[in-house]
Structures are given as structure tokens and as C-alpha cells.
Motif scaffolding. Sequence first.
Motif: not given
Length: 249
Positions: A198-212
Motif C-alpha cells: 500500500l505504501e508503494t501504491y501510495n507513491k504511485i498515486i501521489s506522483n500520478y496526481y502531482a503530474e496531472r
Amino acid sequence: MNETINLQRNHRSIRKFEDKSLSKEQIKTIVESAQSASTSSFIQAYSIIGVTDYEKKEKLAQLAGNQSYVARNGHFFLFCADFFRHELIGEMEGKNVQASLESTEKFMVALIDTALAAQNAALAAESMGLGICYIGGIRNHLEEVCELLKIPSRVLPLFGLAVGYPEKMTDKKPRLPYEHVYHENEYEQNEEEYRNQLETYNKIISNYYAERTNGERKDTWTSQMANMLEKHTRMSMKEFVDMKGFNRR
């Protein structure tokens, strides 16, 4: 990968559509594709209401939480769990079917049948180059939805499906890791491993939103879920479902 798998894996929700209606042929194809989905014991416990009246679509958009794309799309489909026809079948055949129709098992059957049909419809639409967005917000005010569309007892609106020509394609949102979803032979219950995933997935999602959003949004998936689940929404659903003649036993 074949064309079907590529289509499935490239799904994304579309919330802005061109001002162009679907043709009657497209609508018929989508509905017939929905009907081709698997159905438990051939029960076919669902119906689909197509909403074309613009005033009704505007009202539905309002009831769904002021989601403009409920009104502005190529076609709006409302998927309903439906035992109205099965009650008539009992009368036609002289059988007492009430207890069965009101059971939790048949409630689950109706929900699953409807969801399977809807996903077939969604894939059919996307295969034609159309975009789709599921609308759970119609459950915000189900009594008003039923009144607006004259939905009888034994019929339960579950969700809408907005379909149309995409005006803008959105980015594909990353899903949970394969290892977090797929269990083999038994359910994996290593909480430490779960938390790491879940922590790994959190980083992926956080980066996804930051880029968008050019860094304006960086929230994580677990924070989204916790905040959402902490809120008490649609807590009267059980009473409404019972009132509609479902899940009483």
C-alpha cells in the motif's frame, strides 16, 4: 496482447463529451451486448433505462451531485436490478415466488447480473471508440430518481452509464499492484507485506496526481479511502432496498 485485452487495459473514465448523440444502431448494439453477458440461472434480473429527455437528464445530473456529464453526453443508460417481470412470471405460472425474490441470495444475483451486463455494455461502447463513465451518484436520491423515471416496486436503480464521443481523453489511473489483488490457493494475510504494498501504491498515486495537477495535488490512495469511508453516506440504503422489495429475508 490482443485487441480485446488492450481495450480492457486501456480503460479510463471520460467526463467530457462532444455534443453528439449516439445513433439508434449504436444504442441497440450496446444494449444487446449487455444482454449477452453471463446471467445466473438464466434469470436476467436487470433492466436498462435509456434517458434521452434533456430535462430529465438535467434533473438526474442534479440528483447525482451536479455532475454535468450526466446530462451532457451521447446517451445516458440507467442500470437497474429488476424482479418486476419475475413477480409477473409467478402470477402467470401460478407459483408463489415472493420469498425467493425477497431473499438476500436473489438480491445478490440481481446485483451481479446487472453489473455483468453493464460491463459488457461499457466494453461494447469503448470498442466503438466511445468513452464511458459509471455514475454511482444516482443513488444519492433514489426516491426522486424512481419518481422521475416512473420506476416500480421490485426494480432498484443501481448506477448510470454516461456514454459518448470523448472531447478529451484523460490519463489512465494506476490500479493496485497485481500482487495485492491476486491470491493463490489461500488468502494472503501478511499485514506487513500488505502495508508495504500500500505504501508503494501510495507513491504511485501521489506522483500520478502531482503530474496531472502540476504539483497542486499529491494525496495518496489510502488517505482518499480513509477519508471517504469515514463519512456516513447513503446510510438509509437498507431501508430503501427493503421498500423496493429486495433483501428482506
